[in-house]
Write a protein that holds these residues in place. Sequence first.
Motif, PDB file in Angstrom:
ATOM      1  N   TYR A  29       0.850  -1.194   0.000  1.00 51.04           N
ATOM      2  CA  TYR A  29       0.000   0.000   0.000  1.00 51.04           C
ATOM      3  C   TYR A  29       0.884   1.241   0.000  1.00 51.04           C
ATOM      4  N   GLY A  30       1.414   1.575  -1.171  1.00 49.96           N
ATOM      5  CA  GLY A  30       2.135   2.816  -1.357  1.00 49.96           C
ATOM      6  C   GLY A  30       1.255   3.744  -2.164  1.00 49.96           C
ATOM      7  N   ALA A  31       1.437   3.746  -3.474  1.00 51.37           N
ATOM      8  CA  ALA A  31       0.558   4.507  -4.364  1.00 51.37           C
ATOM      9  C   ALA A  31       0.557   3.803  -5.716  1.00 51.37           C
ATOM     10  N   ARG A  32      -0.565   3.192  -6.078  1.00 51.97           N
ATOM     11  CA  ARG A  32      -0.693   2.509  -7.355  1.00 51.97           C
ATOM     12  C   ARG A  32      -2.168   2.294  -7.670  1.00 51.97           C
ATOM     13  N   GLU A  75       9.027   8.996  -9.342  1.00 49.72           N
ATOM     14  CA  GLU A  75       7.772   9.600  -8.912  1.00 49.72           C
ATOM     15  C   GLU A  75       7.314   9.022  -7.577  1.00 49.72           C
ATOM     16  N   CYS A  76       7.546   7.752  -7.405  1.00 50.29           N
ATOM     17  CA  CYS A  76       7.162   7.085  -6.162  1.00 50.29           C
ATOM     18  C   CYS A  76       7.905   7.677  -4.978  1.00 50.29           C
ATOM     19  N   THR A  77       9.207   7.741  -5.059  1.00 53.57           N
ATOM     20  CA  THR A  77       9.995   8.257  -3.931  1.00 53.57           C
ATOM     21  C   THR A  77       9.776   9.754  -3.743  1.00 53.57           C
ATOM     22  N   ASP A  78       9.571  10.493  -4.829  1.00 52.12           N
ATOM     23  CA  ASP A  78       9.287  11.922  -4.693  1.00 52.12           C
ATOM     24  C   ASP A  78       7.964  12.150  -3.957  1.00 52.12           C
ATOM     25  N   GLY A  79       7.059  11.196  -4.058  1.00 50.52           N
ATOM     26  CA  GLY A  79       5.767  11.323  -3.403  1.00 50.52           C
ATOM     27  C   GLY A  79       5.780  10.919  -1.943  1.00 50.52           C
ATOM     28  N   GLY A  80       6.952  10.499  -1.436  1.00 53.42           N
ATOM     29  CA  GLY A  80       7.053  10.134  -0.035  1.00 53.42           C
ATOM     30  C   GLY A  80       6.844   8.662   0.230  1.00 53.42           C
ATOM     31  N   PHE A  81       6.948   7.846  -0.831  1.00 51.82           N
ATOM     32  CA  PHE A  81       6.759   6.407  -0.691  1.00 51.82           C
ATOM     33  C   PHE A  81       8.099   5.695  -0.823  1.00 51.82           C
ATOM     34  N   ASP A  95      11.923  -2.779  -5.161  1.00 51.53           N
ATOM     35  CA  ASP A  95      12.523  -3.368  -6.366  1.00 51.53           C
ATOM     36  C   ASP A  95      12.103  -4.814  -6.561  1.00 51.53           C
ATOM     37  N   ALA A  96      11.925  -5.553  -5.472  1.00 49.38           N
ATOM     38  CA  ALA A  96      11.604  -6.981  -5.580  1.00 49.38           C
ATOM     39  C   ALA A  96      10.291  -7.203  -6.319  1.00 49.38           C
ATOM     40  N   ARG A  97       9.332  -6.302  -6.115  1.00 48.32           N
ATOM     41  CA  ARG A  97       8.031  -6.477  -6.743  1.00 48.32           C
ATOM     42  C   ARG A  97       7.725  -5.401  -7.773  1.00 48.32           C
ATOM     43  N   SER A  98       8.639  -4.466  -7.940  1.00 47.78           N
ATOM     44  CA  SER A  98       8.476  -3.371  -8.907  1.00 47.78           C
ATOM     45  C   SER A  98       7.170  -2.620  -8.681  1.00 47.78           C
ATOM     46  N   ILE A  99       6.924  -2.284  -7.416  1.00 46.83           N
ATOM     47  CA  ILE A  99       5.738  -1.501  -7.096  1.00 46.83           C
ATOM     48  C   ILE A  99       6.118  -0.367  -6.155  1.00 46.83           C
ATOM     49  N   CYS A 100       5.244   0.617  -6.111  1.00 47.39           N
ATOM     50  CA  CYS A 100       5.415   1.728  -5.178  1.00 47.39           C
ATOM     51  C   CYS A 100       4.822   1.309  -3.845  1.00 47.39           C
ATOM     52  N   GLY A 101       5.683   0.967  -2.895  1.00 48.00           N
ATOM     53  CA  GLY A 101       5.237   0.450  -1.608  1.00 48.00           C
ATOM     54  C   GLY A 101       5.422   1.468  -0.506  1.00 48.00           C
TER      55      GLY A 101
END
Length: 892
Positions: free
Chosen positions: A251-254, A269-275, A279-285
Amino acid sequence: MQLNSKVANAIRIALVGGAFTAAISSPVVLAAEEGADVERIQITGSRIKRTDLETATPVTVLSADDMAKQGFTTIQDALQNLTSTTGAMTTQEVHGFTPAASSISLRNAGASRTLTLIDGKRLNQYPKPAGGTDNFVDTANLPMEAVERIEVLQSGGSAVYGADAVGGVINIILKKDFDGAALKYRHGDTMEGGGMNDRIALSLGSSNEKGNVSTFIEFSSNEALQATDRENFGLHTDKVPHSDYSQYSSYGARIAGTGTGARSLSPQECTDGGFFWDDARSICGFDRSEWRDLEPESYRFISTTNFNYELSDDITFLGRLDFANAKSTTNFEPMAIDDYDINVSGDDLTVSYGDLMSKTFSKSTGLGGDFANATDGDYYYVRRLHEFDNRSGETNTNNYFFSAGLQGVLADEYDWDMSVNYGRTNVDVYRSGFATVGGMFDYITAGENGNSLLENMSDEDVEAASYSPFERAQSTQKNVQANITGMAFEMPDGDAMFAFGAEYTEQDYETESDSETQNGSVLTTGGSSGAGERDFWATYAELSVPLMDELTIAAALRYDHYSDFGGNLSPQVTVEYRPVDELLVRGSWSSVFRAPDMHRVYGDATNGFTTVIDFKQCQAMGGQPGVTNPDPTINEICNELHIDTTTGANKDLEAETGYTANIGAVWGGDSLEASIDLWEWKLDDMVSDISASTAAQEYDTYEDMITRDASGTITHINTVAQNLAYQKVRGIDLTAGYSWDFNDMGELRVNFNGTYILLSEGQLNPTSDVDDDIEDGGLPQYRANMIFTYFINDFETTLGAYHTARMHGVSYSSFIDDDEFSEEDLEVASQTKWNLTSAYNFTDNMKLTAGIVNLFDVGPNFDPTNTSWPHYPRSVYNARGREWFVEGEVKF
C-alpha cells in the motif's frame, strides 16, 4: 474463660454444622485478610488461616525485595518473567483495542482466565475488552512501591475465589503498618536509545498504639520506543532481514484492477511522493517501520493508602483507598485505503463507494487523467495516505478503588472479617490521523474532474477530510463480603479448621465509540460499543481435617449464582501427607468455571480491520501463501489482504466449566528446598469466536462467515461468540533452592524455577480437528529461571538468567507441509536473558542500587513464519534490548 469456651463451642457447632448447606443456598460473602499479629496466616488458595506456608496447592511467592533484586520496574515485568507465564499482553500491542493496558496468561489459559486480586479482593475489569471481546484485569496501573509480596497460586481456585481462576490466581499483598518516610528515585535507559524511563516513589506512614495510616505514591514516565530506534525496524527495514516472509507494504501509491493501461508511477515519482520503491516487486510500496512505535509514550500516577484502627481489643477498622491516572500515546503508520471503486466503460469513468455514493467523469480528464489510456474494467486506488500523518491514539485511564471493613476475633478462637468494596475504571481514547468515507469521496470527486490519488493531497484538503474518532468506556464493581475461620473441632492429631463466608457483587460496564465510527463511516478503523450489568452472589465453606499426624485432607465447596446465566457449584479436594518433617506430598482436584465475558454477552457488534492471507483465492490465482509474487494483486491476496471484520455478542452464552488437578512433593531442609508438581487443567464449552486468519485459512469449514467480492476475494469476515471450544493443558513445575554460608566471606543463594508443558491441545468447535498448540506454533514448551544472589556485609548482587525455549513459528502448521521449508526454517530460536543488579547500603537509611537488564543484549527473536510486523511474538519478547538503571533510596 469458661464463658468464652461455651460461646466458642456454640459457635463452632452452628458454623460447622451449617457451613456446607449454606455454601449452596445462601447469599452474602467473604475475604480474609492476612493477620500480621496472629500465629496463623492466610495463604493464597485457601480462606483458612494456617501455620504452614507450604500447602496442597502450589504457590509461588515474589517479595518486593525479590523483584527489586532482579531489576524489575513494574509488577507486569515481574509477572511476565514467571516460568508459569505462557504469554502476556503488553503495551507493545500498539495496533490493538487496548494499547495502554497489560495482562498476563498463566498456564496458557489466557489473561481472561487468570484471576488477579489485591489483598484477596477482586479488581475491577478493564472496560475495553482485549481484541474487542475478552474482559481482563489491567496490571499496568498496579502500585509497585506499595507491594509487600505477590503470591501466585499456580492452580485453579474457583472453589475458593469463584470465576476466572482457571490458569491460576495472582494475589498482590500490600504493605501494612509502614511507619516513617522514604523517598526513592529510579532512572533507566536503553543502550540503543528510546524507552528511557523514570520513577519517583514516596512512602509515608504514621502509627500509634491504636493504628496506622500508610500512603504510597509513585509517578513514572516512559519515553516511546520507536521502530527507528532499532536497527532491525528502522528506516527501510520493514522487510526485516531475520524474516524471509516479511516485506514492505504494497500500500504505497498505485492502481489495481481487472483492466490494463491505467497510470503507474515511476520509481522516481514514487519516492518523490514520499513512498518507497520496492525493487523486488516493482511496485510503489511503503515502509511502515518509519512510522511505528514499538512501545508507547506513557505517564502514570499511582496512589495507595492503607489504614487500620483498633476499635477494641477484638475489633479493628481497616480500609484502603487507591487512585491511578495514566496517559499513553501510541503511533503507527498512516491509513492504507483501497475502498473506492472506479469503473471505466467507454468514455466514462465512474467513482463509487458501494451503493452509497457515485459520480461520473470523462475518462480522458477525470482523476488527473490516470485512466485516460485504461481499458474497460474495474479499478481502485491502493494508497497510503501519509499526508494525514500517523494514526495516533491517546488513552487516558483513571482507576478508583475504596474498601472499608472490620476484622476481629470472636470468642478468642475465630478470626472474622467483613468489608464493602467499590472499584471504577474510566478510559477515554482520542485518536487522530483518520478521514471519513464521505470526506475522502468528496476529495476524489471534487470539481469537474476530481483528483488523482497518485498525487499528494494539500494541507487544506487533508484538513477538510480529516476526522478525530473518540471512545469512552467505564466499568464499575460493587462488592460486599464476609468470612470467618477457626477451629471446627478437635481431632486426636490436631484441630480441624474451617472457613465459611459469602459475598455479593454487582458489575456493570459501558463502552461507546463516536457515532461516525459506529456507523462505519471512518476509514481504516472500527468501533467497540456495548453496555451491560450483572450481579452475582456466592457462598462457600472449607474444612481441613488432620486424619493423622502425617495426613491432612481438606474440602471446599462454593456456589456462585449469576443473574445472566445461572448458577455453578465448584467443589475442591486437597491432600497433604508428611511422612517426615522435611517432606510434603500433596495433591488437589478442583472444579473450575468462568463466567462469560460481559462484552461477549452485552457488547454491540465490534467493527474492526485486519490483514489475512486469502488461502482460497491465492491458490485459485496460482500464488503461494506467504511467498512474494511479482504480480501485485496476487501478492496482496497471498500476503497482506486488508479486510473488514465484525465480532458479535451472544446473550445466550453459558459458563465455561472444567477442572484443575495437581500432584507433587515439596522438600524443605536447612539448606536445600525443592518441589516438583504435575498439573493439568481442562475447560469445556469455552467461548470461541473463530479468528479472521483461521477462517481465511480453513475456508471450507468457515465459508459461511466469509464475504467475498465478485472476483472471489475476501472483503469481510463476521464471527459470533459461541460455547464451542475445549482446551486442555498439562505440565510439570520444578523448583529448587540452595544456600551456602561462607561466614565472613558472605552468603550465596541459588534458586531455580522451571515449567515444562507436556500437552496443550484444544478444539475450536466439536467438528474441527484437535489443535496441538505446541506443534502448531506460537507456544514455548518450557521456561526456566536461575537466580544467583550473593550477600556480604552491606553489599549484595543478583544475577538472573531467564530462559525461553525454542518454539515453532505462529504459522508453522501452514508451511510445514511445503517441501521447500525444513522444520528449522520455521522456528523461533530460544532465548536466555540475563539481568545483573547490585546494591549497597551506606547506612540503615540510605541505599544505592544499579543494574543492567538484558546484559548480553539478546532478542527479540524473530518468527520466520509471521508475515505481520514486527515479525516476533510480542507476547513473549520485546525489542528494548540492553538497559541500565540506577536507583537511590533514602529513609527518614
